[in-house]
Every structure is written in C-alpha cells, then in structure tokens.
Enzyme design. Structure first.
Site, PDB file in Angstrom:
ATOM      1  N   TYR A   1       2.375 -16.393   3.068  1.00  0.00           N
ATOM      2  CA  TYR A   1       2.413 -17.665   3.768  1.00  0.00           C
ATOM      3  C   TYR A   1       3.314 -18.651   3.040  1.00  0.00           C
ATOM      4  O   TYR A   1       3.344 -18.665   1.805  1.00  0.00           O
ATOM      5  CB  TYR A   1       1.014 -18.285   3.841  1.00  0.00           C
ATOM      6  CG  TYR A   1       0.113 -17.665   4.878  1.00  0.00           C
ATOM      7  CD1 TYR A   1       0.066 -18.150   6.173  1.00  0.00           C
ATOM      8  CD2 TYR A   1      -0.706 -16.585   4.553  1.00  0.00           C
ATOM      9  CE1 TYR A   1      -0.762 -17.585   7.125  1.00  0.00           C
ATOM     10  CE2 TYR A   1      -1.541 -16.012   5.494  1.00  0.00           C
ATOM     11  CZ  TYR A   1      -1.569 -16.521   6.782  1.00  0.00           C
ATOM     12  OH  TYR A   1      -2.385 -15.954   7.714  1.00  0.00           O
TER      13      TYR A   1
ATOM     14  N   TYR B   1      -1.777  -8.712   4.330  1.00  0.00           N
ATOM     15  CA  TYR B   1      -1.761  -9.286   2.985  1.00  0.00           C
ATOM     16  C   TYR B   1      -3.104  -9.081   2.291  1.00  0.00           C
ATOM     17  O   TYR B   1      -4.134  -8.975   2.935  1.00  0.00           O
ATOM     18  CB  TYR B   1      -1.358 -10.762   3.021  1.00  0.00           C
ATOM     19  CG  TYR B   1      -2.249 -11.699   3.821  1.00  0.00           C
ATOM     20  CD1 TYR B   1      -3.405 -12.232   3.260  1.00  0.00           C
ATOM     21  CD2 TYR B   1      -1.910 -12.075   5.115  1.00  0.00           C
ATOM     22  CE1 TYR B   1      -4.196 -13.107   3.986  1.00  0.00           C
ATOM     23  CE2 TYR B   1      -2.696 -12.947   5.840  1.00  0.00           C
ATOM     24  CZ  TYR B   1      -3.845 -13.462   5.271  1.00  0.00           C
ATOM     25  OH  TYR B   1      -4.625 -14.328   5.992  1.00  0.00           O
TER      26      TYR B   1
ATOM     27  N   ARG C   1      -6.076  -8.109   4.650  1.00  0.00           N
ATOM     28  CA  ARG C   1      -6.208  -8.594   6.028  1.00  0.00           C
ATOM     29  C   ARG C   1      -5.246  -7.820   6.926  1.00  0.00           C
ATOM     30  O   ARG C   1      -4.068  -7.681   6.598  1.00  0.00           O
ATOM     31  CB  ARG C   1      -5.842 -10.082   6.139  1.00  0.00           C
ATOM     32  CG  ARG C   1      -6.681 -11.094   5.393  1.00  0.00           C
ATOM     33  CD  ARG C   1      -8.115 -11.268   5.865  1.00  0.00           C
ATOM     34  NE  ARG C   1      -8.416 -10.996   7.268  1.00  0.00           N
ATOM     35  CZ  ARG C   1      -8.229 -11.826   8.294  1.00  0.00           C
ATOM     36  NH1 ARG C   1      -7.744 -13.023   8.096  1.00  0.00           N
ATOM     37  NH2 ARG C   1      -8.540 -11.467   9.530  1.00  0.00           N
TER      38      ARG C   1
ATOM     39  N   HIS D   1      -2.024 -10.575  11.427  1.00  0.00           N
ATOM     40  CA  HIS D   1      -2.626 -11.445  12.446  1.00  0.00           C
ATOM     41  C   HIS D   1      -1.822 -12.726  12.581  1.00  0.00           C
ATOM     42  O   HIS D   1      -1.115 -13.145  11.664  1.00  0.00           O
ATOM     43  CB  HIS D   1      -4.082 -11.778  12.096  1.00  0.00           C
ATOM     44  CG  HIS D   1      -4.230 -12.465  10.774  1.00  0.00           C
ATOM     45  ND1 HIS D   1      -4.326 -11.770   9.586  1.00  0.00           N
ATOM     46  CD2 HIS D   1      -4.257 -13.783  10.433  1.00  0.00           C
ATOM     47  CE1 HIS D   1      -4.419 -12.623   8.586  1.00  0.00           C
ATOM     48  NE2 HIS D   1      -4.371 -13.860   9.061  1.00  0.00           N
TER      49      HIS D   1
ATOM     50  N   HIS E   1      -2.705 -16.709  13.526  1.00  0.00           N
ATOM     51  CA  HIS E   1      -3.768 -17.695  13.770  1.00  0.00           C
ATOM     52  C   HIS E   1      -3.425 -18.509  15.016  1.00  0.00           C
ATOM     53  O   HIS E   1      -2.275 -18.932  15.181  1.00  0.00           O
ATOM     54  CB  HIS E   1      -3.891 -18.642  12.571  1.00  0.00           C
ATOM     55  CG  HIS E   1      -4.338 -17.970  11.312  1.00  0.00           C
ATOM     56  ND1 HIS E   1      -5.657 -17.909  10.932  1.00  0.00           N
ATOM     57  CD2 HIS E   1      -3.645 -17.335  10.335  1.00  0.00           C
ATOM     58  CE1 HIS E   1      -5.754 -17.271   9.770  1.00  0.00           C
ATOM     59  NE2 HIS E   1      -4.549 -16.911   9.384  1.00  0.00           N
TER      60      HIS E   1
END
Ligand SMILES: [Fe+2]
Lengths: 221, 162
Positions: free
Chosen positions: A95, A134, A144, A147, A149
């Site tokens: 991120y 990640y 995870r 995805h 959000h």
C-alpha cells in the site's frame, strides 16, 4: 446471518475492539436522521478519479483490469449518483500508506485510491491494476488474498457499507480469517468478483463484475 | 442478496480521509460547535486507526468532498490521530443528536451510535439503563462537546441497530 460477527477470534484485532454487548435494536421514527444520507454533486468527483492507472506521470506496473458493477438496494433498485470509493495495494502487494511495512516495492505511478459516482442505473466503473496478495501479522505465515476495498453510500445512513472485493479462484481464501469471518459460505461468495469477458477489452484489460447490494432502510420493514 | 461487510483495515489513510473532511462548516461559521473525543478499545487504549463519519441529517449547501463556500454540509469524515482523538466542526443539528459511524481495523462491521448534545426525554435514551444512557450524551464545555467512543468493556458505548 449476512454480516460477520464483530467478535471473530481468528482475526486477532477483533478481540479488544468488538463491542461486548449486542447492538441495541432501535425502531427509528420516520424523522430519524439515519434514514437520510449525504448527497454528492458530480462536480465533486474528477473525471480521472475512477482511473487509478492515470493518476501519475507514468503507468503503474501490473495487470490492468476493469472493475465494474452496480450498487443496488435489496429490492434490486439501483442507487443512483452515490459515492463509491476504492483503495488497494499495488501489484506487488504494497500500500502507498506509511504504515505498510511489507518489504515489497512501492510503485511511484500507483497510489491505489479511486472514487466515482454511480450513473442512472447505479453503475460504477474503475480502471486499475490487479492488487497483489500481502502478508500480515495476524498469525504465522498469514497472507491476505488479493482484494480491493470498497466504501459505498446508500440512500440512508443505515445502509453505509465498507467491504472488500476478492478475485475468483484465489487459493488464499480458506486461510483468510477476514474473508472467513462471513459465516455463511454462500454469502461469502458474494464478495468474489466474476470474471466477465463482456467487460474485458481486447488488447487492453481483463474485466471483472462486482455488484454491491445494500441493506433495506428501516422504513421498508 | 445483501453484500456482507468487511473491515476497513489499517490502510485507508491514503484513500478515504480528504481535505476539509472533519469541517462540516467553514472556520468562523456562526454558531459552529466542535465535537471531539477519543476512540478507546477494550483495554482502554486509544485506537489510532479508526475513521469516524458524522451526519447531521441535513445535506446543506456545502460540498461533501469539495469543501469551500460559506454554507454548511451535513456530512463529515475524520480519521483518529495516534492518540485516538478525532475532532469535527459542525453547525448544531436541528434535533438533539448527531449520527456517528465508527470504522476501524478490527471492526468487521462499522458500529453506529448517536451523539446527544444534551440529555432530555427521547425514545432511544429513555429505553436505556442510566449508565448506558450516559454513554450517548456529550459533555459540554462552551462550544465544545466531548464524546468518547468506548468500543468494548467498561463504559462501552451504546451501539445501534436500526
Ligand atoms: Fe487491504
């Protein structure tokens, strides 16, 4: 049961944050402000806000994708002119957030945040790159699944929803306590986008379809 | 066919907060009030990665996402600081309360509550035990209303399901 219980011990952060008392079921009167919602003006969202691949001087690394779908109420009616916000990791699973310590490369051409308003049919459309999986520190070797959000407004504040969209066939699904916190496996599948050849653009980008269905407003009960 | 909720996670700070988000009214707006407090977890520790959304019930004339102008907007968004604090500047609501949503890492579903600016007869407040009722009433100090959100444990805030 549609939503995950807030206390989901497999997801460790819930242990000290999930309320211990059940939410107070309250029959809102017709004047309750929670039955209304903010209204968004088209001038507030920029034309490029929905294209996460064009927010910098160069193009981000990764697999370009189109993600589109409709925001609906539970009767299937479209929610028009409503705000849809998305955010995600880059193709390497990192991120653009100062708190992300994953030692994967940042991409100077990718911030990973977008927004748009739905059209007259409740439709939204984003162009982005496919996020990477990640690691996180929830349990040993925790990862995870990839995805995006999503944050969505309805016509009532009670319909406000934040969720995550996953990609079909990800082998990490059974190991992810956040996705698995949705108790009903049929309901859980609603978080998985569908690959769609009609959305896919030749020589350009794969297409995925993801509809979001918001709860009814209390007045409809 | 409802879509289930998932946590906002820890990494929304580069995406959801926006300039002017906590300011529903411009600086110097007549009668503006400040609503501030902390978000605390079950150990009494501050929650540094929560996001709060405030709704007054009136759309107003000011942009939601693009602030500016002299009018008021009914919606605000504020991420908590490292010490768990948040702060909104708003016009006083028409009624006795403001609607508040709290999102955070570790919350799989957002929790909804109300900030009452004063105590008084009210269908929701009157349905609660006195110590639970108190969790919904802001403490006033001039134009500043203090309202802490305790997610869990002693003094746990009343959360609502509509
Ligand atoms: Fe994430």
């Amino acid at each position: 049961m549609i939503h995950p219980p807030n206390l989901s011990p497999g997801y460790r952060s819930t242990l000290l944050r999930a309320p211990s008392k059940p939410a107070v079921a309250f029959k809102a009167d017709p004047d309750a402000i929670e039955l209304t919602s903010p209204v968004f003006g088209h001038g507030e969202v920029g034309a490029l806000d929905a294209d996460l691949t064009r927010q910098h001087a160069g193009e981000p690394i990764g697999e370009r994708i189109i993600v589109t779908g409709r925001i609906l109420d539970d009767s299937g009616h479209p929610i028009r002119n409503t705000l849809v916000e998305v955010w995600q990791a880059n193709a390497a699973g990192r991120y653009a957030h100062e708190g992300d310590r994953h030692p994967a490369p940042l991409d100077p051409n990718f911030t990973g945040a977008g927004r748009c308003l739905t059209d007259g049919e409740g439709r939204y459309r984003f162009v982005t790159i496919k996020p990477g999986a990640y690691p996180w520190r929830n349990h040993p070797n925790a990862w995870r699944p990839a995805h995006i959000h999503f944050s969505v407004f309805g016509t009532a504040f009670t319909q406000r929803l934040v969720t995550q969209m996953y990609f079909p066939g990800d082998p990490l699904f059974p190991f992810d306590p956040i996705m698995q916190s949705v108790p009903d496996p049929v309901v859980r599948e609603r978080l998985v986008a569908a690959f769609d050849l009609d959305v896919t653009e030749p020589e350009w980008a794969l297409g995925y379809r993801f509809d979001v269905v918001l709860g009814r407003t209390p007045m409809e009960d | 066919m409802l879509t289930p909720s998932q946590t906002v996670g820890p990494f929304f700070g580069h995406a959801l907060p926006y300039e002017g988000g906590p300011d529903l009214v411009p600086d110097g707006y007549p009668g503006a009030i400040t609503v501030t407090g902390r978000v605390l977890d079950g150990a009494g520790e501050p929650v540094p990665d929560a996001m709060l959304e405030l709704w007054t019930g009136e759309a107003g004339t000011r942009g939601v996402l693009r602030r500016g102008g002299e009018g008021a907007c009914g919606f605000g968004r504020c991420a908590t600081a490292p010490d768990g604090t948040y702060r909104f500047r708003t016009a006083p609501p028409a009624g006795p309360y403001l609607a508040l949503l709290v999102f955070a890492r570790g919350l799989l579903c957002a929790v909804a509550t109300r900030i009452y600016l004063q105590d008084g007869p009210d269908p929701l407040l009157d349905s609660l035990e006195p110590e639970r009722r108190a969790t919904l009433i802001a403490q006033r100090d001039g134009g500043v209303y203090r309202f802490d959100v305790r997610l869990q444990g002693e003094g746990e805030t009343v959360f609502l399901e509509f």
